[in-house]
Design a protein around this motif. Structure first.
Motif, PDB file in Angstrom:
ATOM      1  N   UNK A 367       6.391  14.424  -3.403  1.00  0.00           N
ATOM      2  CA  UNK A 367       6.111  15.206  -2.191  1.00  0.00           C
ATOM      3  C   UNK A 367       5.096  16.333  -2.436  1.00  0.00           C
ATOM      4  N   UNK A 368       4.107  16.030  -3.269  1.00  0.00           N
ATOM      5  CA  UNK A 368       3.080  17.047  -3.523  1.00  0.00           C
ATOM      6  C   UNK A 368       1.668  16.453  -3.478  1.00  0.00           C
ATOM      7  N   UNK A 369       1.555  15.205  -3.039  1.00  0.00           N
ATOM      8  CA  UNK A 369       0.240  14.594  -2.898  1.00  0.00           C
ATOM      9  C   UNK A 369      -0.414  15.072  -1.601  1.00  0.00           C
ATOM     10  N   UNK A 370      -1.737  14.927  -1.531  1.00  0.00           N
ATOM     11  CA  UNK A 370      -2.465  15.369  -0.332  1.00  0.00           C
ATOM     12  C   UNK A 370      -2.040  14.568   0.895  1.00  0.00           C
ATOM     13  N   UNK A 371      -1.746  13.268   0.688  1.00  0.00           N
ATOM     14  CA  UNK A 371      -1.324  12.441   1.819  1.00  0.00           C
ATOM     15  C   UNK A 371       0.009  12.919   2.378  1.00  0.00           C
ATOM     16  N   UNK A 372       0.946  13.232   1.480  1.00  0.00           N
ATOM     17  CA  UNK A 372       2.258  13.699   1.940  1.00  0.00           C
ATOM     18  C   UNK A 372       2.157  15.067   2.615  1.00  0.00           C
TER      19      UNK A 372
END
Length: 429
Positions: A367-372
């Protein structure tokens, strides 16, 4: 007097002359309303008469003439030609002019939908009605009378993605309750077709919990699908209706849906054999309701739900053990279910093809990607927008004379004492 015209030629000339400024269009609208009856009685008025007008420049006049031509019985052999003519008009007409006579435009579009269904070619009406919806929709928050018709054609033509395109907006303004029921019901079915069960559940929930004095057929059918989609998406079913549901729904819906309640109860127990027995016993009812396919999906989801429970207890299991524990026929079926669940993102696991062992893994999402972050931001922004809309609606309602008058009358029925202010007399209705 222009308003007393009985010949179609002077009307055509007036349309050509008064299709410019807003003042001219207003004057033209009055002329057309006054000439409506004489045009209906004119035997010389034919489809070829419309060739004298440009639907993009003379949209208001073209609408009135086209409405007169198509409101009567149309020869079956000419129905296809009339459908083509209306479709071309919808694609070419000017939205500003159309909104001056939106009720007549809606009537024409509904007639168009009926003719398309008469020809048994719903696909032919999808694109024109999609455009018609956007033309008369002054705000994305407002539900139009054409939304349900458009979704019905998308459903019959199996153009689910086209229908889904008008389901993304949050509807806050509704004129006719029946339009809202049908919008949510058809929308829910389209989302089921796309396997978007969360959105389907939201729309069907809106139908089940909508205010109603008596249970209607739309709410009844929506509740049946609501039960099944709840099982497929959430893996559980509550026999109690949401508290916000109307008294009529609380009292009557469950008694009309006994087979579906039984399916929900057996599903909650997690026993496949009992669930399959209930399905077989009531298969004729499910087939009559055209819900048998959805019932079978619910049964299949119970296998997956039971496999999901195993991931909470075990780190590794053989495919044969999984088949035995969830009552599948063999290891091959267990493998198919596990692979499908991995593909759908329901579980995270690795299958060793050599020894048939399954190793369950932790969710790799941090839960730390740019998409998320983008997904979370869009959800937050939608929530903020809904909150602002809710506050605006509350403020508008608190200033509504009809609402204040009703509250005032209700308060007068009780003795509150001096601690409560009464509604000002000027708002009493």
């Amino acid at each position: 007097m222009i308003g007393a015209m009985s010949s179609v030629e002077p009307v055509i000339a007036t349309i050509q002359r008064l299709s410019g400024s807003s003042w001219e269009l207003s004057a033209l609208h009055d002329v057309l309303k006054g000439s409506n009856e004489s045009l209906r009685a004119d035997s010389d008025f034919q489809l070829s008469t419309l060739d004298q007008l440009d639907p993009s420049k003379h949209s208001l006049g073209y609408l009135y003439l086209l409405d007169v031509l198509t409101c009567g019985p149309v020869w079956k052999g000419k129905a296809s030609d009339v459908v083509l003519l209306i479709a071309r008009f919808i694609n070419a007409c000017d939205a500003v002019q159309i909104r001056l006579a939106s009720e007549k435009f809606v009537s024409l579009c509904k007639r168009f939908k009926d003719k398309v269904l008469e020809l048994r070619d719903p696909l032919r009406g999808v694109a024109p009605l999609l455009k018609a919806v956007h033309m008369i929709q002054v705000s994305t928050k407002r539900l139009t009378a054409l939304h349900p018709d458009c979704l019905q054609l998308c459903l019959l033509a199996k153009c689910y993605k086209a229908g889904f395109s008008i389901l993304s907006d949050d509807i806050l303004e509704v004129d006719q309750p029946r339009d809202f029921y049908l919008y949510c019901y058809y929308g829910g079915m389209i989302c089921i077709g796309l396997k978007r069960f969360q959105k389907a559940l939201e729309l069907l929930y809106n139908v089940v919990t909508a205010p109603m004095h008596l249970v209607n057929a739309i709410a009844l059918e929506a509740y049946k699908k609501y039960i099944l989609v709840s099982l497929i998406h959430s893996g559980q079913f509550s026999i109690s209706l949401p508290k916000c549901a109307s008294t009529a729904a609380q009292r009557s819906l469950k008694s009309w849906c006994t087979p579906y309640i039984d399916v929900g109860n057996c599903y909650n127990d997690g026993k496949i054999t009992e669930l399959e027995a209930v399905v077989v016993a009531n298969s004729s009812d499910f087939e009559k309701d055209k819900n048998l396919g959805l019932v079978k999906q619910a049964v299949s989801s119970l296998y997956k739900r039971n496999i999901l429970r195993l991931t909470q207890k075990y780190l590794t299991l053989s495919l044969q053990d999984i088949a035995s524990m969830v009552q599948l026929a063999n290891a091959k079926e267990a493998e198919m279910h596990v692979l499908q669940m991995i593909q759908d993102g329901q579980i995270h696991a690795l299958i060793n093809q050599k020894d048939g062992m399954v190793r369950f893994l932790e969710d790799p999402e941090q839960y730390k990607t740019s998409e998320m972050i983008e997904i979370m931001d869009s959800v937050i922004q939608r929530t903020i927008g809904l909150s602002k809309n809710l506050l605006a609606m509350d403020e508008s309602l608190s200033c509504d004379p009809l609402y204040l008058g009703k509250v005032g009358r209700e308060r007068q029925r009780y003795e509150f004492g001096d601690d409560f202010d009464t509604v000002p007399q000027k708002f009493s209705m």
